[in-house]
Design a protein around this motif. Sequence first.
Motif, short mmCIF file in Angstrom:
data_model
loop_
_atom_site.label_atom_id
_atom_site.label_comp_id
_atom_site.label_asym_id
_atom_site.label_seq_id
_atom_site.Cartn_x
_atom_site.Cartn_y
_atom_site.Cartn_z
N ASN A 1 55.81 66.54 14.58
CA ASN A 1 55.01 66.38 15.80
C ASN A 1 53.51 66.51 15.51
O ASN A 1 52.68 66.02 16.27
CB ASN A 1 55.40 67.43 16.84
N LYS A 2 53.18 67.16 14.39
CA LYS A 2 51.77 67.43 14.08
C LYS A 2 51.15 66.45 13.10
O LYS A 2 49.92 66.33 13.01
CB LYS A 2 51.62 68.86 13.51
N THR A 3 51.98 65.76 12.32
CA THR A 3 51.42 64.92 11.26
C THR A 3 52.01 63.53 11.29
O THR A 3 53.15 63.33 11.73
CB THR A 3 51.68 65.57 9.87
N GLU A 4 51.24 62.57 10.82
CA GLU A 4 51.68 61.18 10.78
C GLU A 4 52.48 60.88 9.51
O GLU A 4 53.31 59.97 9.48
CB GLU A 4 50.45 60.25 10.83
N THR A 5 52.22 61.65 8.45
CA THR A 5 52.91 61.40 7.19
C THR A 5 53.25 62.71 6.51
O THR A 5 52.57 63.72 6.67
CB THR A 5 52.01 60.57 6.24
N ILE A 6 54.36 62.68 5.77
CA ILE A 6 54.78 63.89 5.07
C ILE A 6 54.38 63.82 3.60
O ILE A 6 54.66 64.75 2.83
CB ILE A 6 56.30 64.09 5.17
N SER A 7 53.72 62.73 3.23
CA SER A 7 53.31 62.56 1.84
C SER A 7 52.35 63.67 1.43
O SER A 7 51.37 63.96 2.12
CB SER A 7 52.63 61.19 1.66
N GLY A 8 52.67 64.30 0.33
CA GLY A 8 51.80 65.35 -0.19
C GLY A 8 52.13 66.73 0.33
O GLY A 8 51.65 67.73 -0.21
N LEU A 9 52.96 66.84 1.37
CA LEU A 9 53.32 68.15 1.91
C LEU A 9 54.44 68.78 1.09
O LEU A 9 55.34 68.09 0.62
CB LEU A 9 53.76 68.03 3.37
N THR A 10 54.37 70.08 0.94
CA THR A 10 55.40 70.81 0.20
C THR A 10 56.02 71.89 1.08
O THR A 10 55.55 72.16 2.19
CB THR A 10 54.81 71.47 -1.06
N ALA A 11 57.03 72.52 0.55
CA ALA A 11 57.75 73.54 1.31
C ALA A 11 56.83 74.66 1.78
O ALA A 11 56.94 75.14 2.91
CB ALA A 11 58.87 74.11 0.45
N GLN A 12 55.91 75.07 0.92
CA GLN A 12 55.04 76.18 1.28
C GLN A 12 54.08 75.83 2.41
O GLN A 12 53.55 76.72 3.09
CB GLN A 12 54.25 76.65 0.07
N ASP A 13 53.87 74.52 2.64
CA ASP A 13 52.96 74.10 3.72
C ASP A 13 53.59 74.24 5.09
O ASP A 13 52.87 74.35 6.09
CB ASP A 13 52.55 72.63 3.50
N ILE A 14 54.89 74.21 5.15
CA ILE A 14 55.55 74.22 6.47
C ILE A 14 56.50 75.41 6.67
O ILE A 14 57.08 75.57 7.74
CB ILE A 14 56.35 72.92 6.68
N MET A 15 56.64 76.24 5.66
CA MET A 15 57.61 77.33 5.74
C MET A 15 57.15 78.45 6.66
O MET A 15 55.97 78.61 6.96
CB MET A 15 57.87 77.91 4.35
N THR A 16 58.12 79.22 7.10
CA THR A 16 57.87 80.44 7.87
C THR A 16 57.90 81.61 6.90
O THR A 16 58.91 81.83 6.21
CB THR A 16 58.94 80.65 8.95
N LYS A 17 56.81 82.34 6.83
CA LYS A 17 56.73 83.46 5.91
C LYS A 17 57.39 84.70 6.53
O LYS A 17 57.55 84.82 7.74
CB LYS A 17 55.27 83.77 5.57
N ASN A 18 57.76 85.62 5.66
CA ASN A 18 58.35 86.90 6.07
C ASN A 18 59.53 86.73 7.03
O ASN A 18 59.54 87.29 8.14
CB ASN A 18 57.28 87.80 6.72
N PRO A 19 60.53 85.95 6.65
CA PRO A 19 61.69 85.76 7.52
C PRO A 19 62.52 87.04 7.63
O PRO A 19 62.43 87.94 6.79
CB PRO A 19 62.47 84.66 6.81
N LYS A 20 63.33 87.10 8.67
CA LYS A 20 64.21 88.26 8.85
C LYS A 20 65.34 88.20 7.83
O LYS A 20 65.92 87.14 7.58
CB LYS A 20 64.78 88.28 10.27
N THR A 21 65.65 89.35 7.26
CA THR A 21 66.69 89.41 6.23
C THR A 21 67.72 90.48 6.58
O THR A 21 67.51 91.32 7.47
CB THR A 21 66.08 89.74 4.86
#
Length: 321
Positions: free
Chosen positions: A256-276
Amino acid sequence: MISKEKILASAKKTILSESESIAKLVTLLNDDFSSAAQLIFQSKGRLVVTGIGKSAIIAQKMVATFNSTGTPSMFLHASEAIHGDLGMVQPNDVVICISKSGNSPEIKVLVPLLKRFGNTLIGMTANLTSFLGKESDLVLNAYVDHESCPNNLAPTNSTTAQLVLGDALAVCLMEMREFTSTDFAKYHPGGALGKKLLLRVTDMLDRTHKPMVNHTSSVKDVIVEISEKRLGVTAVMENGKLAGIVTDGDIRRMLNKTETISGLTAQDIMTKNPKTVQLEAMVIDAFNVMEDFSITQLVVFDKEEYVGILHIHDILKEGII
Protein backbone atom coordinates in the motif's frame (compact mmCIF):
# COMPACT_ATOMS: atom_id res chain seq x y z
CA MET A 1 -52.89 -27.35 25.45
CA ILE A 2 -51.05 -25.58 28.26
CA SER A 3 -49.91 -22.06 27.30
CA LYS A 4 -46.25 -21.06 27.07
CA GLU A 5 -46.82 -18.66 29.95
CA LYS A 6 -48.00 -21.46 32.24
CA ILE A 7 -45.10 -23.67 31.19
CA LEU A 8 -42.59 -20.93 32.06
CA ALA A 9 -44.38 -20.21 35.33
CA SER A 10 -44.17 -23.90 36.28
CA ALA A 11 -40.46 -24.05 35.42
CA LYS A 12 -39.71 -20.92 37.44
CA LYS A 13 -41.68 -22.29 40.38
CA THR A 14 -39.67 -25.52 40.31
CA ILE A 15 -36.33 -23.75 40.12
CA LEU A 16 -37.23 -21.39 42.96
CA SER A 17 -38.55 -24.26 45.08
CA GLU A 18 -35.34 -26.27 44.66
CA SER A 19 -33.12 -23.25 45.27
CA GLU A 20 -34.98 -22.52 48.51
CA SER A 21 -34.49 -26.12 49.64
CA ILE A 22 -30.79 -25.87 48.93
CA ALA A 23 -30.50 -22.59 50.84
CA LYS A 24 -32.06 -24.21 53.91
CA LEU A 25 -29.36 -26.88 53.94
CA VAL A 26 -26.96 -24.28 55.31
CA THR A 27 -28.93 -24.21 58.56
CA LEU A 28 -28.81 -28.00 58.83
CA LEU A 29 -25.03 -28.38 58.72
CA ASN A 30 -23.49 -29.44 62.02
CA ASP A 31 -20.46 -31.17 63.54
CA ASP A 32 -21.40 -34.46 61.88
CA PHE A 33 -20.60 -32.91 58.50
CA SER A 34 -17.19 -31.72 59.72
CA SER A 35 -16.48 -35.08 61.32
CA ALA A 36 -17.47 -36.87 58.11
CA ALA A 37 -15.05 -34.77 56.07
CA GLN A 38 -12.22 -35.41 58.56
CA LEU A 39 -12.99 -39.12 58.66
CA ILE A 40 -12.91 -39.47 54.87
CA PHE A 41 -9.74 -37.39 54.64
CA GLN A 42 -7.94 -39.54 57.20
CA SER A 43 -9.22 -42.86 55.87
CA LYS A 44 -6.72 -45.41 54.57
CA GLY A 45 -9.39 -46.99 52.40
CA ARG A 46 -11.84 -45.82 49.77
CA LEU A 47 -15.10 -43.94 50.04
CA VAL A 48 -18.01 -46.20 49.11
CA VAL A 49 -21.25 -44.42 48.21
CA THR A 50 -24.46 -46.42 48.06
CA GLY A 51 -28.17 -45.85 47.61
CA ILE A 52 -31.34 -47.13 46.02
CA GLY A 53 -33.57 -45.66 43.32
CA LYS A 54 -32.93 -42.01 42.46
CA SER A 55 -30.53 -41.78 45.40
CA ALA A 56 -28.37 -44.39 43.67
CA ILE A 57 -28.08 -42.11 40.66
CA ILE A 58 -27.00 -39.26 42.91
CA ALA A 59 -24.49 -41.62 44.52
CA GLN A 60 -22.96 -42.36 41.11
CA LYS A 61 -22.53 -38.65 40.40
CA MET A 62 -20.95 -38.11 43.80
CA VAL A 63 -18.49 -40.94 43.17
CA ALA A 64 -17.51 -39.37 39.84
CA THR A 65 -16.89 -36.03 41.56
CA PHE A 66 -14.91 -37.55 44.43
CA ASN A 67 -12.71 -39.61 42.11
CA SER A 68 -11.91 -36.63 39.91
CA THR A 69 -10.96 -34.46 42.86
CA GLY A 70 -8.58 -36.76 44.70
CA THR A 71 -10.83 -38.92 46.88
CA PRO A 72 -10.76 -42.57 45.73
CA SER A 73 -14.39 -43.66 45.61
CA MET A 74 -16.62 -46.51 44.50
CA PHE A 75 -20.34 -46.81 43.79
CA LEU A 76 -22.25 -49.69 45.37
CA HIS A 77 -25.91 -50.23 44.44
CA ALA A 78 -27.80 -51.07 47.61
CA SER A 79 -29.90 -53.84 46.06
CA GLU A 80 -26.89 -55.45 44.37
CA ALA A 81 -24.89 -55.18 47.58
CA ILE A 82 -27.10 -57.67 49.38
CA HIS A 83 -26.82 -60.07 46.45
CA GLY A 84 -23.05 -60.41 46.38
CA ASP A 85 -21.56 -56.98 45.63
CA LEU A 86 -20.98 -56.35 49.33
CA GLY A 87 -17.70 -58.16 48.81
CA MET A 88 -16.43 -54.98 47.15
CA VAL A 89 -16.32 -53.22 50.51
CA GLN A 90 -12.95 -53.48 52.27
CA PRO A 91 -12.26 -53.14 56.04
CA ASN A 92 -10.82 -49.60 55.87
CA ASP A 93 -13.50 -48.20 53.57
CA VAL A 94 -15.86 -45.46 54.74
CA VAL A 95 -19.44 -45.82 53.51
CA ILE A 96 -21.95 -43.09 52.68
CA CYS A 97 -25.49 -44.45 52.41
CA ILE A 98 -28.07 -42.17 50.76
CA SER A 99 -31.80 -42.49 51.29
CA LYS A 100 -34.46 -39.80 51.61
CA SER A 101 -36.75 -41.86 53.83
CA GLY A 102 -33.99 -43.86 55.47
CA ASN A 103 -36.41 -46.76 55.75
CA SER A 104 -36.17 -48.48 52.36
CA PRO A 105 -36.19 -52.31 52.70
CA GLU A 106 -32.82 -52.61 50.97
CA ILE A 107 -31.31 -50.05 53.33
CA LYS A 108 -32.63 -51.91 56.36
CA VAL A 109 -30.92 -55.08 55.15
CA LEU A 110 -27.65 -53.41 54.06
CA VAL A 111 -26.94 -51.20 57.06
CA PRO A 112 -26.60 -54.01 59.67
CA LEU A 113 -24.29 -55.89 57.32
CA LEU A 114 -22.03 -52.88 56.93
CA LYS A 115 -21.92 -52.32 60.67
CA ARG A 116 -21.14 -56.00 61.18
CA PHE A 117 -18.13 -55.58 58.89
CA GLY A 118 -16.95 -52.72 61.10
CA ASN A 119 -17.08 -50.00 58.43
CA THR A 120 -17.88 -46.46 59.53
CA LEU A 121 -21.30 -45.53 58.15
CA ILE A 122 -22.26 -42.00 57.17
CA GLY A 123 -25.96 -41.68 56.50
CA MET A 124 -27.41 -39.00 54.23
CA THR A 125 -31.14 -38.76 54.81
CA ALA A 126 -34.04 -36.36 55.16
CA ASN A 127 -35.39 -38.33 58.12
CA LEU A 128 -33.09 -38.29 61.15
CA THR A 129 -35.42 -40.60 63.10
CA SER A 130 -35.39 -43.23 60.36
CA PHE A 131 -33.62 -46.57 60.54
CA LEU A 132 -30.67 -45.14 58.59
CA GLY A 133 -30.62 -41.98 60.69
CA LYS A 134 -30.46 -43.92 63.95
CA GLU A 135 -28.00 -46.61 62.84
CA SER A 136 -25.43 -44.34 61.14
CA ASP A 137 -22.26 -43.29 62.94
CA LEU A 138 -22.62 -39.82 61.43
CA VAL A 139 -25.62 -38.25 59.72
CA LEU A 140 -25.75 -35.64 56.96
CA ASN A 141 -29.12 -33.94 57.16
CA ALA A 142 -30.67 -33.70 53.68
CA TYR A 143 -34.12 -32.60 54.87
CA VAL A 144 -36.44 -30.76 52.47
CA ASP A 145 -39.92 -29.40 53.23
CA HIS A 146 -41.45 -30.79 50.05
CA GLU A 147 -40.78 -31.92 46.49
CA SER A 148 -41.41 -29.70 43.49
CA CYS A 149 -43.49 -32.48 42.02
CA PRO A 150 -47.20 -31.39 42.01
CA ASN A 151 -48.02 -34.59 43.87
CA ASN A 152 -45.09 -34.18 46.27
CA LEU A 153 -43.88 -37.62 45.22
CA ALA A 154 -41.22 -37.58 42.48
CA PRO A 155 -37.76 -36.93 43.96
CA THR A 156 -36.82 -33.40 42.90
CA ASN A 157 -35.88 -31.12 45.78
CA SER A 158 -34.64 -34.09 47.82
CA THR A 159 -32.24 -35.41 45.17
CA THR A 160 -30.98 -31.89 44.50
CA ALA A 161 -30.29 -31.51 48.22
CA GLN A 162 -28.35 -34.80 48.22
CA LEU A 163 -26.34 -33.69 45.21
CA VAL A 164 -25.45 -30.36 46.79
CA LEU A 165 -24.38 -31.98 50.07
CA GLY A 166 -22.14 -34.32 48.07
CA ASP A 167 -20.60 -31.38 46.22
CA ALA A 168 -20.05 -29.51 49.48
CA LEU A 169 -18.27 -32.53 50.92
CA ALA A 170 -16.13 -32.95 47.80
CA VAL A 171 -15.07 -29.30 47.85
CA CYS A 172 -14.18 -29.48 51.54
CA LEU A 173 -12.01 -32.52 50.85
CA MET A 174 -10.34 -30.72 47.93
CA GLU A 175 -9.40 -27.87 50.24
CA MET A 176 -8.20 -30.26 52.93
CA ARG A 177 -5.98 -32.02 50.36
CA GLU A 178 -4.84 -28.66 48.93
CA PHE A 179 -5.95 -30.05 45.58
CA THR A 180 -4.63 -27.77 42.81
CA SER A 181 -5.39 -27.30 39.12
CA THR A 182 -2.27 -29.35 38.39
CA ASP A 183 -3.68 -32.22 40.45
CA PHE A 184 -6.99 -31.82 38.68
CA ALA A 185 -5.26 -32.11 35.32
CA LYS A 186 -3.81 -35.49 36.28
CA TYR A 187 -7.33 -36.90 36.48
CA HIS A 188 -8.57 -35.09 33.37
CA PRO A 189 -5.88 -35.65 30.71
CA GLY A 190 -8.39 -35.88 27.86
CA GLY A 191 -10.58 -33.24 26.28
CA ALA A 192 -10.30 -29.48 26.28
CA LEU A 193 -9.86 -29.23 30.05
CA GLY A 194 -6.94 -31.64 30.14
CA LYS A 195 -5.25 -29.97 27.20
CA LYS A 196 -5.71 -26.55 28.77
CA LEU A 197 -4.02 -27.67 31.96
CA LEU A 198 -1.35 -29.97 30.53
CA LEU A 199 -0.48 -29.11 26.93
CA ARG A 200 2.82 -27.32 26.34
CA VAL A 201 4.05 -25.54 23.25
CA THR A 202 6.53 -28.33 22.59
CA ASP A 203 3.65 -30.82 22.37
CA MET A 204 2.08 -29.14 19.36
CA LEU A 205 4.84 -27.23 17.59
CA ASP A 206 5.46 -28.35 13.99
CA ARG A 207 9.22 -28.10 13.65
CA THR A 208 9.17 -29.25 10.03
CA HIS A 209 7.75 -25.87 9.03
CA LYS A 210 10.14 -23.32 10.46
CA PRO A 211 9.88 -20.19 8.26
CA MET A 212 13.12 -18.25 8.22
CA VAL A 213 14.86 -15.68 5.98
CA ASN A 214 18.00 -13.58 6.29
CA HIS A 215 17.67 -9.88 7.05
CA THR A 216 19.09 -9.12 3.60
CA SER A 217 16.70 -11.46 1.76
CA SER A 218 14.64 -9.84 -0.97
CA VAL A 219 10.95 -9.21 -0.42
CA LYS A 220 10.24 -11.77 -3.13
CA ASP A 221 12.12 -14.41 -1.13
CA VAL A 222 10.20 -13.36 1.95
CA ILE A 223 6.85 -13.81 0.16
CA VAL A 224 7.93 -17.22 -1.14
CA GLU A 225 8.98 -18.37 2.33
CA ILE A 226 5.71 -17.23 3.90
CA SER A 227 3.72 -18.94 1.15
CA GLU A 228 5.62 -22.22 1.35
CA LYS A 229 5.44 -22.56 5.13
CA ARG A 230 1.78 -21.46 5.24
CA LEU A 231 1.96 -19.84 8.67
CA GLY A 232 1.41 -16.27 7.55
CA VAL A 233 4.75 -15.21 8.95
CA THR A 234 8.50 -15.76 8.73
CA ALA A 235 11.29 -15.08 11.16
CA VAL A 236 14.02 -12.71 10.02
CA MET A 237 17.50 -13.74 11.16
CA GLU A 238 20.71 -11.71 11.39
CA ASN A 239 23.96 -13.41 12.36
CA GLY A 240 22.03 -16.40 13.68
CA LYS A 241 19.81 -14.30 15.95
CA LEU A 242 16.21 -13.18 15.60
CA ALA A 243 16.04 -9.66 14.18
CA GLY A 244 12.29 -9.52 13.60
CA ILE A 245 9.39 -11.08 11.74
CA VAL A 246 7.51 -10.37 8.56
CA THR A 247 3.80 -11.20 8.49
CA ASP A 248 1.15 -11.20 5.79
CA GLY A 249 0.05 -7.90 7.27
CA ASP A 250 3.51 -6.40 6.84
CA ILE A 251 3.45 -7.42 3.16
CA ARG A 252 0.06 -5.80 2.60
CA ARG A 253 1.09 -2.58 4.31
CA MET A 254 4.27 -2.45 2.23
CA LEU A 255 2.32 -2.84 -1.02
CA ASN A 256 0.00 0.00 0.00
CA LYS A 257 2.98 2.31 0.59
CA THR A 258 5.25 1.58 -2.36
CA GLU A 259 4.95 1.22 -6.12
CA THR A 260 7.77 -1.30 -6.42
CA ILE A 261 9.41 -3.89 -4.23
CA SER A 262 12.67 -3.76 -6.13
CA GLY A 263 15.57 -3.20 -3.80
CA LEU A 264 13.56 -3.83 -0.61
CA THR A 265 14.77 -6.46 1.83
CA ALA A 266 13.33 -8.24 4.82
CA GLN A 267 14.84 -5.79 7.28
CA ASP A 268 13.07 -2.90 5.52
CA ILE A 269 9.60 -4.23 6.23
CA MET A 270 10.00 -6.46 9.28
CA THR A 271 8.50 -5.93 12.70
CA LYS A 272 11.22 -5.68 15.30
CA ASN A 273 11.05 -7.17 18.80
CA PRO A 274 8.26 -9.68 18.08
CA LYS A 275 6.51 -11.53 20.89
CA THR A 276 8.14 -14.85 21.72
CA VAL A 277 7.41 -17.89 23.84
CA GLN A 278 9.57 -20.65 25.24
CA LEU A 279 9.16 -24.22 24.03
CA GLU A 280 8.22 -25.51 27.51
CA ALA A 281 5.60 -22.83 28.13
CA MET A 282 1.96 -23.85 28.61
CA VAL A 283 -0.11 -23.46 25.46
CA ILE A 284 -2.83 -21.61 27.38
CA ASP A 285 -0.24 -19.03 28.47
CA ALA A 286 0.89 -18.62 24.86
CA PHE A 287 -2.73 -18.08 23.82
CA ASN A 288 -3.19 -15.44 26.51
CA VAL A 289 -0.18 -13.53 25.12
CA MET A 290 -1.72 -13.64 21.64
CA GLU A 291 -5.02 -12.41 23.00
CA ASP A 292 -3.46 -9.62 25.07
CA PHE A 293 -1.53 -8.24 22.09
CA SER A 294 -4.13 -9.07 19.40
CA ILE A 295 -1.68 -11.20 17.41
CA THR A 296 -2.01 -14.61 15.79
CA GLN A 297 1.57 -15.95 15.91
CA LEU A 298 4.36 -16.31 18.41
CA VAL A 299 8.03 -17.00 17.71
CA VAL A 300 9.06 -20.09 19.66
CA PHE A 301 12.47 -20.44 21.30
CA ASP A 302 14.18 -23.37 22.96
CA LYS A 303 16.17 -21.25 25.39
CA GLU A 304 18.22 -19.13 22.91
CA GLU A 305 17.49 -21.13 19.77
CA TYR A 306 14.70 -20.25 17.34
CA VAL A 307 12.70 -23.43 16.71
CA GLY A 308 9.48 -22.43 14.98
CA ILE A 309 6.22 -20.51 14.91
CA LEU A 310 3.12 -21.18 17.01
CA HIS A 311 -0.05 -20.11 15.23
CA ILE A 312 -3.37 -19.44 16.92
CA HIS A 313 -5.05 -21.80 14.46
CA ASP A 314 -3.01 -24.66 15.93
CA ILE A 315 -4.40 -23.87 19.36
CA LEU A 316 -7.96 -23.60 18.13
CA LYS A 317 -7.68 -26.95 16.34
CA GLU A 318 -6.84 -28.60 19.65
CA GLY A 319 -10.10 -27.31 21.08
CA ILE A 320 -8.41 -25.68 24.06
CA ILE A 321 -10.37 -22.46 23.70
